[in-house]
Design an enzyme around this catalytic site. Structure first.
Site, mmCIF file in Angstrom:
data_model
loop_
_atom_site.group_PDB
_atom_site.id
_atom_site.type_symbol
_atom_site.label_atom_id
_atom_site.label_comp_id
_atom_site.label_asym_id
_atom_site.label_seq_id
_atom_site.Cartn_x
_atom_site.Cartn_y
_atom_site.Cartn_z
ATOM 1 N N HIS A 1 7.436 -86.493 -7.052
ATOM 2 C CA HIS A 1 6.179 -85.672 -8.116
ATOM 3 C C HIS A 1 7.028 -85.682 -9.403
ATOM 4 C CE1 HIS A 1 8.441 -82.419 -5.878
ATOM 5 N NE2 HIS A 1 8.838 -82.101 -7.213
HETATM 6 C C1 T46 Z 1 11.315 -80.490 -6.626
HETATM 7 C C2 T46 Z 1 12.338 -80.825 -5.468
HETATM 8 C C3 T46 Z 1 13.554 -81.008 -5.707
HETATM 9 C C4 T46 Z 1 6.888 -72.660 -2.499
HETATM 10 O O1 T46 Z 1 6.000 -71.796 -1.804
HETATM 11 N N1 T46 Z 1 7.482 -72.127 -3.316
HETATM 12 C C5 T46 Z 1 8.587 -72.905 -3.811
HETATM 13 O O2 T46 Z 1 9.281 -72.474 -4.808
HETATM 14 C C6 T46 Z 1 8.697 -74.283 -3.642
HETATM 15 C C7 T46 Z 1 9.853 -75.066 -4.350
HETATM 16 C C8 T46 Z 1 7.893 -74.953 -2.649
HETATM 17 N N2 T46 Z 1 7.069 -74.105 -2.001
HETATM 18 C C9 T46 Z 1 6.159 -74.836 -1.028
HETATM 19 C C10 T46 Z 1 5.035 -75.911 -1.592
HETATM 20 C C11 T46 Z 1 5.005 -76.691 -0.262
HETATM 21 O O3 T46 Z 1 3.981 -76.059 0.513
HETATM 22 O O4 T46 Z 1 7.038 -75.443 -0.094
HETATM 23 C C12 T46 Z 1 6.455 -76.629 0.316
HETATM 24 C C13 T46 Z 1 7.263 -77.772 0.044
HETATM 25 O O5 T46 Z 1 7.532 -78.035 -1.234
HETATM 26 P P1 T46 Z 1 7.630 -79.504 -1.824
HETATM 27 O O6 T46 Z 1 6.561 -80.431 -1.308
HETATM 28 O O7 T46 Z 1 7.170 -79.404 -3.328
HETATM 29 O O8 T46 Z 1 9.203 -79.926 -1.658
HETATM 30 P P2 T46 Z 1 9.943 -80.842 -2.109
HETATM 31 O O9 T46 Z 1 11.251 -81.007 -1.539
HETATM 32 O O10 T46 Z 1 9.166 -82.319 -2.195
HETATM 33 O O11 T46 Z 1 9.903 -80.788 -3.853
HETATM 34 C C14 T46 Z 1 10.700 -79.300 -4.055
HETATM 35 C C15 T46 Z 1 10.298 -78.791 -5.407
HETATM 36 O O12 T46 Z 1 8.958 -78.303 -5.053
HETATM 37 C C16 T46 Z 1 10.469 -79.537 -6.455
HETATM 38 O O13 T46 Z 1 10.218 -78.746 -7.816
HETATM 39 O O14 T46 Z 1 11.732 -81.048 -7.876
HETATM 40 O O15 T46 Z 1 12.119 -79.961 -4.399
#
Ligand code: T46
Length: 135
Positions: free
Chosen positions: A52
């Site tokens: 993303h």
């Molecule tokens: C990024 C990379 C390096 C939350 O509820 N609060 C939070 O602060 C974050 C970061 C995520 N979430 C929830 C949202 C999703 O349901 O945790 C779940 C997993 O998040 P996501 O799919 O976005 O995870 P990554 O590892 O793909 O991405 C994360 C960060 O979202 C993003 O900013 O740059 O780590």
């Protein structure tokens, strides 16, 4: 190109009595005020995180332990950066597509970021990202 993406040094305080190192992020070390910290761990080596871009959020990533690769894409160019040192931080400005992969066993990715969590700030579809960059 990709000028705003940079690796910065986090100050490292080596203990004179052999007690190891201490690194600290404070004041002006990062190019943005810190609003949130989160970390990724127990990531299987076959898994990919990210996939993303952020509209506004600026981010600093650090391999606190182990190593992983960060694929960065500004809409016209891609590059891969390996993070494997706890005193090196990758600064990712807003508007950059990122994918994190090839996590080593036991690796920990620390994210220090400029904003609170807001799903509206995410562009999770690559074609939408390219359209956003063309705007
Ligand atoms: C990024 C990379 C390096 C939350 O509820 N609060 C939070 O602060 C974050 C970061 C995520 N979430 C929830 C949202 C999703 O349901 O945790 C779940 C997993 O998040 P996501 O799919 O976005 O995870 P990554 O590892 O793909 O991405 C994360 C960060 O979202 C993003 O900013 O740059 O780590």
């Amino acid at each position: 190109m990709m000028q705003e993406i940079e690796i910065i040094d986090i100050p490292k305080i080596a203990d004179p009595d052999g007690r190891g190192n201490l690194s600290v992020i404070e004041k002006e070390v990062l190019p943005f005020p810190i609003k949130r910290v989160y970390y990724l761990y127990d990531v299987p080596s076959s898994a990919s995180r990210g996939g993303h871009a952020h509209i506004e959020l600026q981010q600093c990533l650090i391999a606190l332990s182990g190593s992983f690769e960060v694929v960065l894409d500004n809409g016209s160019e891609r590059k891969i950066i390996t993070l494997n040192k706890p005193n090196k931080a990758l600064i990712i400005p807003n508007g950059i597509w990122r994918e994190l992969e090839n996590f080593s066993s036991g690796s920990v990715c620390l994210a220090v970021v400029s904003a609170e969590y807001a799903e509206e700030d995410y562009i999770r579809d690559y074609q939408d990202f390219l359209a956003f960059k063309r705007k």
